[in-house]
Design a protein around this motif. Structure first.
Motif, PDB file in Angstrom:
ATOM      1  N   VAL A 116       0.835  -1.204   0.000  1.00 27.22           N
ATOM      2  CA  VAL A 116       0.000   0.000   0.000  1.00 27.22           C
ATOM      3  C   VAL A 116       0.864   1.246   0.000  1.00 27.22           C
ATOM      4  CG1 VAL A 116      -1.681   1.349   1.324  1.00 27.22           C
ATOM      5  CG2 VAL A 116      -1.960  -1.119   1.108  1.00 27.22           C
ATOM      6  N   ALA A 117       1.882   1.282   0.867  1.00 26.07           N
ATOM      7  CA  ALA A 117       2.744   2.462   0.956  1.00 26.07           C
ATOM      8  C   ALA A 117       3.495   2.712  -0.347  1.00 26.07           C
ATOM      9  CB  ALA A 117       3.738   2.291   2.111  1.00 26.07           C
ATOM     10  N   ASP A 118       4.008   1.650  -0.973  1.00 24.88           N
ATOM     11  CA  ASP A 118       4.781   1.807  -2.209  1.00 24.88           C
ATOM     12  C   ASP A 118       3.907   2.191  -3.390  1.00 24.88           C
ATOM     13  OD1 ASP A 118       7.073   1.155  -0.846  1.00 24.88           O
ATOM     14  OD2 ASP A 118       7.121  -0.928  -1.522  1.00 24.88           O
ATOM     15  N   ALA A 119       2.669   1.691  -3.418  1.00 27.77           N
ATOM     16  CA  ALA A 119       1.823   1.837  -4.604  1.00 27.77           C
ATOM     17  C   ALA A 119       0.884   3.028  -4.533  1.00 27.77           C
ATOM     18  CB  ALA A 119       1.000   0.564  -4.827  1.00 27.77           C
ATOM     19  N   SER A 135     -12.567   9.083  -2.586  1.00 27.03           N
ATOM     20  CA  SER A 135     -13.715   8.208  -2.801  1.00 27.03           C
ATOM     21  C   SER A 135     -13.457   6.822  -2.235  1.00 27.03           C
ATOM     22  CB  SER A 135     -14.018   8.115  -4.294  1.00 27.03           C
ATOM     23  OG  SER A 135     -13.023   7.338  -4.947  1.00 27.03           O
ATOM     24  N   GLU A 136     -14.554   6.080  -2.045  1.00 25.64           N
ATOM     25  CA  GLU A 136     -14.442   4.697  -1.601  1.00 25.64           C
ATOM     26  C   GLU A 136     -13.700   3.841  -2.632  1.00 25.64           C
ATOM     27  OE1 GLU A 136     -15.242   3.083   1.210  1.00 25.64           O
ATOM     28  OE2 GLU A 136     -15.652   5.044   2.078  1.00 25.64           O
ATOM     29  N   THR A 137     -13.751   4.256  -3.892  1.00 20.28           N
ATOM     30  CA  THR A 137     -13.060   3.507  -4.937  1.00 20.28           C
ATOM     31  C   THR A 137     -11.563   3.443  -4.660  1.00 20.28           C
ATOM     32  OG1 THR A 137     -14.722   4.168  -6.555  1.00 20.28           O
ATOM     33  CG2 THR A 137     -12.634   3.357  -7.413  1.00 20.28           C
ATOM     34  N   VAL A 138     -10.974   4.566  -4.235  1.00 22.08           N
ATOM     35  CA  VAL A 138      -9.542   4.581  -3.927  1.00 22.08           C
ATOM     36  C   VAL A 138      -9.234   3.566  -2.830  1.00 22.08           C
ATOM     37  CG1 VAL A 138      -7.644   5.977  -3.019  1.00 22.08           C
ATOM     38  CG2 VAL A 138      -9.234   6.968  -4.676  1.00 22.08           C
ATOM     39  N   THR A 139     -10.052   3.542  -1.795  1.00 20.60           N
ATOM     40  CA  THR A 139      -9.841   2.598  -0.706  1.00 20.60           C
ATOM     41  C   THR A 139      -9.955   1.159  -1.194  1.00 20.60           C
ATOM     42  OG1 THR A 139     -10.706   4.192   0.896  1.00 20.60           O
ATOM     43  CG2 THR A 139     -10.651   1.881   1.572  1.00 20.60           C
ATOM     44  N   THR A 140     -10.947   0.878  -2.039  1.00 16.41           N
ATOM     45  CA  THR A 140     -11.108  -0.469  -2.592  1.00 16.41           C
ATOM     46  C   THR A 140      -9.871  -0.887  -3.377  1.00 16.41           C
ATOM     47  OG1 THR A 140     -13.508  -0.225  -2.742  1.00 16.41           O
ATOM     48  CG2 THR A 140     -12.490  -1.893  -4.159  1.00 16.41           C
ATOM     49  N   LEU A 141      -9.335   0.026  -4.187  1.00 19.00           N
ATOM     50  CA  LEU A 141      -8.154  -0.286  -4.982  1.00 19.00           C
ATOM     51  C   LEU A 141      -6.940  -0.523  -4.092  1.00 19.00           C
ATOM     52  CD1 LEU A 141      -8.692   2.374  -7.788  1.00 19.00           C
ATOM     53  CD2 LEU A 141      -9.040  -0.095  -7.991  1.00 19.00           C
ATOM     54  N   ARG A 164     -13.815  -3.977 -17.018  1.00 24.08           N
ATOM     55  CA  ARG A 164     -12.444  -4.464 -17.120  1.00 24.08           C
ATOM     56  C   ARG A 164     -12.072  -5.248 -15.865  1.00 24.08           C
ATOM     57  NH1 ARG A 164     -12.898  -3.259 -21.729  1.00 24.08           N
ATOM     58  NH2 ARG A 164     -11.816  -1.619 -22.916  1.00 24.08           N
ATOM     59  N   GLU A 165     -11.339  -6.331 -16.041  1.00 26.46           N
ATOM     60  CA  GLU A 165     -10.725  -7.044 -14.930  1.00 26.46           C
ATOM     61  C   GLU A 165      -9.231  -6.791 -14.996  1.00 26.46           C
ATOM     62  OE1 GLU A 165     -11.886 -11.120 -14.771  1.00 26.46           O
ATOM     63  OE2 GLU A 165     -14.013 -10.636 -14.476  1.00 26.46           O
ATOM     64  N   LEU A 166      -8.688  -6.163 -13.960  1.00 27.55           N
ATOM     65  CA  LEU A 166      -7.341  -5.610 -13.999  1.00 27.55           C
ATOM     66  C   LEU A 166      -6.563  -5.950 -12.742  1.00 27.55           C
ATOM     67  CD1 LEU A 166      -8.415  -2.020 -15.109  1.00 27.55           C
ATOM     68  CD2 LEU A 166      -7.417  -3.751 -16.614  1.00 27.55           C
ATOM     69  N   VAL A 167      -5.248  -5.863 -12.881  1.00 27.53           N
ATOM     70  CA  VAL A 167      -4.358  -5.913 -11.726  1.00 27.53           C
ATOM     71  C   VAL A 167      -4.010  -4.470 -11.359  1.00 27.53           C
ATOM     72  CG1 VAL A 167      -2.150  -6.701 -10.812  1.00 27.53           C
ATOM     73  CG2 VAL A 167      -3.376  -8.095 -12.494  1.00 27.53           C
ATOM     74  N   PRO A 168      -4.470  -3.967 -10.212  1.00 26.23           N
ATOM     75  CA  PRO A 168      -4.125  -2.593  -9.819  1.00 26.23           C
ATOM     76  C   PRO A 168      -2.667  -2.524  -9.374  1.00 26.23           C
ATOM     77  CG  PRO A 168      -5.347  -3.650  -8.059  1.00 26.23           C
ATOM     78  CD  PRO A 168      -5.295  -4.641  -9.200  1.00 26.23           C
ATOM     79  N   LEU A 169      -1.939  -1.550  -9.898  1.00 24.59           N
ATOM     80  CA  LEU A 169      -0.507  -1.456  -9.607  1.00 24.59           C
ATOM     81  C   LEU A 169      -0.130  -0.190  -8.860  1.00 24.59           C
ATOM     82  CD1 LEU A 169       0.758  -2.770 -13.052  1.00 24.59           C
ATOM     83  CD2 LEU A 169       0.677  -4.033 -10.894  1.00 24.59           C
ATOM     84  N   VAL A 170      -0.682   0.951  -9.260  1.00 23.18           N
ATOM     85  CA  VAL A 170      -0.384   2.217  -8.601  1.00 23.18           C
ATOM     86  C   VAL A 170      -1.677   3.009  -8.486  1.00 23.18           C
ATOM     87  CG1 VAL A 170       0.972   4.350  -8.631  1.00 23.18           C
ATOM     88  CG2 VAL A 170       1.919   2.270  -9.649  1.00 23.18           C
ATOM     89  N   VAL A 171      -1.919   3.588  -7.313  1.00 23.59           N
ATOM     90  CA  VAL A 171      -3.020   4.529  -7.109  1.00 23.59           C
ATOM     91  C   VAL A 171      -2.391   5.841  -6.677  1.00 23.59           C
ATOM     92  CG1 VAL A 171      -5.154   5.012  -5.886  1.00 23.59           C
ATOM     93  CG2 VAL A 171      -4.512   2.650  -6.363  1.00 23.59           C
ATOM     94  N   GLY A 172      -2.654   6.907  -7.431  1.00 24.02           N
ATOM     95  CA  GLY A 172      -2.004   8.171  -7.113  1.00 24.02           C
ATOM     96  C   GLY A 172      -2.872   9.352  -7.452  1.00 24.02           C
ATOM     97  N   ALA A 176      -6.368  17.221  -6.592  1.00 26.36           N
ATOM     98  CA  ALA A 176      -7.582  16.594  -6.076  1.00 26.36           C
ATOM     99  C   ALA A 176      -8.020  15.389  -6.893  1.00 26.36           C
ATOM    100  CB  ALA A 176      -8.713  17.629  -6.046  1.00 26.36           C
ATOM    101  N   ARG A 177      -7.385  15.098  -8.003  1.00 28.40           N
ATOM    102  CA  ARG A 177      -7.833  14.026  -8.892  1.00 28.40           C
ATOM    103  C   ARG A 177      -6.960  12.789  -8.716  1.00 28.40           C
ATOM    104  NH1 ARG A 177      -9.245  15.914 -14.644  1.00 28.40           N
ATOM    105  NH2 ARG A 177     -11.172  16.393 -13.528  1.00 28.40           N
ATOM    106  N   TRP A 178      -7.619  11.632  -8.587  1.00 21.61           N
ATOM    107  CA  TRP A 178      -6.928  10.363  -8.397  1.00 21.61           C
ATOM    108  C   TRP A 178      -6.881   9.575  -9.698  1.00 21.61           C
ATOM    109  CZ3 TRP A 178      -4.682   8.240  -3.958  1.00 21.61           C
ATOM    110  CH2 TRP A 178      -4.809   9.017  -2.794  1.00 21.61           C
ATOM    111  N   TYR A 179      -5.801   8.810  -9.855  1.00 20.50           N
ATOM    112  CA  TYR A 179      -5.593   7.987 -11.049  1.00 20.50           C
ATOM    113  C   TYR A 179      -5.203   6.580 -10.631  1.00 20.50           C
ATOM    114  CZ  TYR A 179      -5.388  12.449 -13.540  1.00 20.50           C
ATOM    115  OH  TYR A 179      -5.685  13.695 -14.050  1.00 20.50           O
ATOM    116  N   LEU A 180      -5.533   5.631 -11.501  1.00 19.42           N
ATOM    117  CA  LEU A 180      -5.147   4.238 -11.318  1.00 19.42           C
ATOM    118  C   LEU A 180      -4.298   3.802 -12.490  1.00 19.42           C
ATOM    119  CD1 LEU A 180      -5.423   1.265 -10.219  1.00 19.42           C
ATOM    120  CD2 LEU A 180      -7.527   1.134 -11.599  1.00 19.42           C
ATOM    121  N   LEU A 181      -3.148   3.197 -12.209  1.00 19.89           N
ATOM    122  CA  LEU A 181      -2.346   2.526 -13.225  1.00 19.89           C
ATOM    123  C   LEU A 181      -2.575   1.034 -13.044  1.00 19.89           C
ATOM    124  CD1 LEU A 181      -1.022   5.347 -13.347  1.00 19.89           C
ATOM    125  CD2 LEU A 181       1.178   4.209 -13.683  1.00 19.89           C
TER     126      LEU A 181
END
Length: 323
Positions: A116-119, A135-141, A164-172, A176-181
């Motif tokens: 969690v800390a690294d990603a 958002s709750e989505t960030v917490t889920t990821l 999509r079915e994905l492997v979450p790698l980075v949440v950043g 104020a805007r969050w992104y998922l890699l």
């Protein structure tokens, strides 16, 4: 404060089979003699620790490293890390708190917490000035990353709503805007296909749920490097159209704060009216014109002609609407 150091020392002893005075000194950022005195103080206060002498020696908790001294469950530990990483700002104290907490965790919990800390990345804003709630989505990821699980998301993208079915790698976040890699799994073991890595805006994720199938980054995956490359790509897209302005001196700070990384001061002396030269950029001509329209009273667009023309057309539409 010494009481704070003693608590940190106890957490380190809880999380590891053995701790030397030198290791404790590095963790607490004190001298080795001070670390030894802290360990002696713990032992004298009744904490069940004892030293082992000789080569490979150190201090241990009686009965070995235990996971119940704090009373925290693995889920509570993960929630605590998620809360710290989502907190706005990246001041040294918060970064140090995350680092120390991860290191002090019981060994069975430490691996997921470290993921969690690294990603999780908290980055400088792209012209954003107001923070948004997470958002709750960030917490889920983040929970999926901690548990090494894949996620299923419904995403409202350029092709409409897709699943999509994905492997979450980075949440950043950038401001104020969050992104998922994330990337699809390339193997039955759930290893992500780094060649198919994509960026998703979290505010466009309509739903997200963790799956009961494994998902993890490939060996050697550079979390920080991939985030930096994503930022560079988006910066290029956002800055493909540029305009040169003359701005009233008292308004320069406000304008550059609003445009953030998409604004820069140009060299040269102010003009006869004392106005400074500033360059701003956006991803499209119409988007740049719309952003500049609100600054008409304090800024004049010198060029390019395409941006001036778009501002004129925008003004004509406003006049037509409100005449």
């Amino acid at each position: 404060m010494r009481a704070d150091r003693l608590i940190q020392a106890l957490l380190l002893l809880q999380g590891r089979p053995q701790v030397t005075a030198a290791e404790l000194a590095r963790e607490l950022e004190v001298s080795v003699p001070t670390a030894r005195r802290d360990l002696d103080a713990l032992a004298m206060s009744g904490v069940p620790i004892y030293p082992t002498r000789g080569r490979g020696g150190g201090w241990r908790l009686i009965g070995g490293a235990r996971t119940d001294l704090t009373g925290l469950t693995e889920g509570e530990v993960t929630s605590l890390l998620i809360g710290l990483t989502q907190s706005l700002g990246a001041e040294p104290e918060r970064v140090a708190a995350v680092r120390k907490l991860v290191r002090a965790m019981p060994a069975p919990f430490r691996e997921g917490a470290q993921r969690v800390a690294d990603a999780t990345v908290r980055d400088i804003p792209w012209g954003e000035v107001q923070p948004a709630s997470v958002s709750e989505t960030v917490t889920t990821l983040q929970r999926a990353i901690a548990a090494r699980r894949q996620v299923r998301i419904e995403y409202d993208g350029t092709q409409g709503v897709v699943t999509r079915e994905l492997v979450p790698l980075v949440v950043g976040s950038r401001g104020a805007r969050w992104y998922l890699l994330a990337a699809p799994a390339a193997t039955e073991a759930g290893t992500a296909d780094a060649e198919r890595l994509r960026t998703y805006r979290v505010d466009r994720v309509l739903s997200a749920s963790a799956l009961a199938v494994p998902g993890a980054a490939p060996d050697g995956f550079d979390l920080a490097g991939e985030w930096a490359r994503m930022v560079e790509r988006v910066e290029d897209l956002r800055g493909s159209v540029r305009a040169t302005l003359r701005v009233q001196p008292w308004a320069v700070r406000a304008l550059t704060d609003r445009f953030g990384a998409q604004a820069r001061m140009l060299e040269g002396e102010p003009d006869a009216e004392g106005r400074a030269a500033v360059e701003v950029s956006a991803h499209r001509i119409d988007a740049l014109a719309e952003q500049l329209a609100g600054w008409t009273s304090v800024a004049e667009v010198l060029g390019p002609p395409e941006v001036r023309d778009e501002l004129r057309r925008l003004g004509e539409r406003i006049v037509e609407r409100y005449a």
